[in-house]
Design a protein around this motif. Structure first.
Motif, short mmCIF file in Angstrom:
data_model
loop_
_atom_site.label_atom_id
_atom_site.label_comp_id
_atom_site.label_asym_id
_atom_site.label_seq_id
_atom_site.Cartn_x
_atom_site.Cartn_y
_atom_site.Cartn_z
N ARG A 136 -28.57 14.33 70.34
CA ARG A 136 -28.93 14.10 68.93
C ARG A 136 -28.65 15.37 68.15
N LEU A 137 -27.89 15.24 67.07
CA LEU A 137 -27.50 16.37 66.23
C LEU A 137 -28.16 16.26 64.87
N THR A 138 -28.68 17.38 64.35
CA THR A 138 -29.21 17.44 62.99
C THR A 138 -28.79 18.78 62.39
N GLY A 139 -28.82 18.84 61.08
CA GLY A 139 -28.48 20.09 60.39
C GLY A 139 -27.48 19.86 59.29
N PRO A 140 -26.89 20.95 58.78
CA PRO A 140 -25.94 20.86 57.68
C PRO A 140 -24.78 19.92 57.99
N GLY A 141 -24.44 19.09 57.01
CA GLY A 141 -23.33 18.15 57.16
C GLY A 141 -23.72 16.82 57.78
N ILE A 142 -25.01 16.66 58.14
CA ILE A 142 -25.49 15.43 58.76
C ILE A 142 -26.61 14.89 57.89
N GLU A 143 -26.45 13.66 57.39
CA GLU A 143 -27.45 13.10 56.48
C GLU A 143 -28.83 12.99 57.12
N THR A 144 -28.92 12.33 58.24
CA THR A 144 -30.20 12.22 58.95
C THR A 144 -30.05 12.77 60.36
N SER A 145 -29.27 12.09 61.18
CA SER A 145 -28.92 12.59 62.51
C SER A 145 -27.62 11.94 62.94
N ALA A 146 -27.00 12.55 63.93
CA ALA A 146 -25.76 12.02 64.51
C ALA A 146 -25.89 12.16 66.02
N ALA A 147 -24.98 11.54 66.73
CA ALA A 147 -24.97 11.64 68.19
C ALA A 147 -23.57 12.01 68.65
N LEU A 148 -23.53 12.77 69.75
CA LEU A 148 -22.24 13.17 70.31
C LEU A 148 -22.39 13.42 71.80
N SER A 149 -21.40 12.97 72.56
CA SER A 149 -21.40 13.19 74.01
C SER A 149 -21.02 14.66 74.28
N LEU A 150 -22.00 15.45 74.66
CA LEU A 150 -21.79 16.88 74.92
C LEU A 150 -21.86 17.15 76.42
N PRO A 151 -21.20 18.20 76.90
CA PRO A 151 -21.24 18.49 78.33
C PRO A 151 -22.60 19.01 78.80
N GLU A 152 -23.42 19.53 77.89
CA GLU A 152 -24.78 19.97 78.20
C GLU A 152 -25.52 20.21 76.89
N ILE A 153 -26.80 20.50 76.97
CA ILE A 153 -27.63 20.72 75.78
C ILE A 153 -28.04 22.19 75.66
N GLY A 154 -28.44 22.81 76.76
CA GLY A 154 -29.03 24.14 76.76
C GLY A 154 -28.20 25.21 76.06
N ALA A 155 -26.92 25.28 76.36
CA ALA A 155 -26.07 26.33 75.78
C ALA A 155 -25.96 26.18 74.26
N PHE A 156 -26.00 24.94 73.78
CA PHE A 156 -25.90 24.73 72.33
C PHE A 156 -27.21 25.03 71.63
N ARG A 157 -28.32 24.82 72.30
CA ARG A 157 -29.63 25.24 71.76
C ARG A 157 -29.68 26.76 71.65
N GLU A 158 -29.26 27.45 72.70
CA GLU A 158 -29.23 28.91 72.69
C GLU A 158 -28.30 29.42 71.60
N ASN A 159 -27.17 28.77 71.44
CA ASN A 159 -26.21 29.16 70.42
C ASN A 159 -26.82 29.02 69.02
N ARG A 160 -27.52 27.92 68.77
CA ARG A 160 -28.18 27.68 67.47
C ARG A 160 -29.24 28.73 67.20
N ALA A 161 -29.93 29.18 68.23
CA ALA A 161 -30.99 30.19 68.07
C ALA A 161 -30.43 31.53 67.59
N ARG A 162 -29.14 31.78 67.79
CA ARG A 162 -28.51 33.02 67.34
C ARG A 162 -28.07 32.97 65.88
#
Length: 189
Positions: A136-162
Motif C-alpha cells: 500500500r502506497l500513500t504520499g505525494p502524487g497519490i489521491e488516497t492510496s495506491a498498490a504496487l507489487s514490490l520486492p520487499e517493504i522494509g528497505a522502502f520504509r527505511e528509505n522514506r525515513a531518510r
C-alpha cells in the motif's frame, strides 16, 4: 564492437525519447501508476522499458552501475554505443540497473546530502511481475492510496525515513514501468 551493440536503439529518437521521458515522469510523479515504455530493444536480460529509461536518462555525464544480474558484454557494449554512460561501482552511480537481489545491499547507493539531496541514486529495478497489487502506497502524487507489487517493504520504509534524502526507484517488467520516489510511504498491502 559487435552488430548487437548497434541495434535496439530508438528508431525515431526524438519521438521515442520524448514519450519515454513523459512516461518516466508520470510513473515517478504518480507512484503505483504503471506506464508503458516502448521503442527500445536492448540485449537480454535488459527489458525494453529499462532500455528506454537508459536511452532517455543516461548520457556521457551519467555514471551507471550494472548489478551482476545485468552486467554482460552485450549490454555494456549497447550502453556504450547508445548512451556513452560511464560504468561505475555502486557507490559512485547516479543510476543503477539490476534485479532487486543483485542491487542489494541498497545502502551502498548515494542518498544525497543535506545540501544536495538531489545527488541520490535512482535504481532501475527489473522485476518478474509488475502489477497494481501488493504493498500500500500513500504520499505525494497519490489521491488516497495506491498498490504496487514490490520486492520487499522494509528497505522502502527505511528509505522514506531518510526523506528528503534517499534513493528513487523505477520498477520495470517487459515494456512497463512504475515509479517509487523516496517521498512515498510504503506499508503492507
Amino acid at each position: 564492437m559487435s552488430a548487437s551493440h548497434l541495434d535496439g536503439g530508438f528508431a525515431d529518437p526524438p519521438r521515442h525519447a520524448a514519450h519515454a521521458f513523459r512516461g518516466a515522469l508520470q510513473a515517478l510523479s504518480r507512484p503505483g501508476r504503471i506506464e508503458r515504455l516502448d521503442g527500445a530493444a536492448p540485449p537480454a536480460p535488459c527489458s525494453p522499458a529499462a532500455g528506454a529509461l537508459l536511452l532517455t536518462l543516461c548520457d556521457t555525464t551519467t555514471p551507471l552501475h550494472l548489478a551482476p544480474s545485468h552486467d554482460s558484454e552485450d549490454l555494456r557494449g549497447w550502453i556504450a554505443f547508445h548512451t556513452g554512460a560511464p560504468l561505475v561501482p555502486a557507490e559512485a552511480a547516479s543510476f543503477a540497473l539490476g534485479t532487486w537481489e543483485a542491487l542489494a545491499p541498497v545502502s551502498r547507493f548515494a542518498f544525497g546530502t543535506a545540501e544536495y539531496p538531489d545527488r541520490a541514486a535512482t535504481l532501475i529495478v527489473e522485476v518478474a511481475r509488475l502489477e497494481a497489487a501488493g504493498a500500500r502506497l500513500t504520499g505525494p502524487g497519490i489521491e488516497t492510496s495506491a498498490a504496487l507489487s514490490l520486492p520487499e517493504i522494509g528497505a522502502f520504509r527505511e528509505n522514506r525515513a531518510r526523506f528528503p534524502l534517499g534513493f528513487d526507484c523505477f520498477f520495470t517488467c517487459a515494456d512497463r514501468v512504475a515509479g517509487l520516489p523516496r517521498s512515498t510511504r510504503v506499508e503492507e498491502g
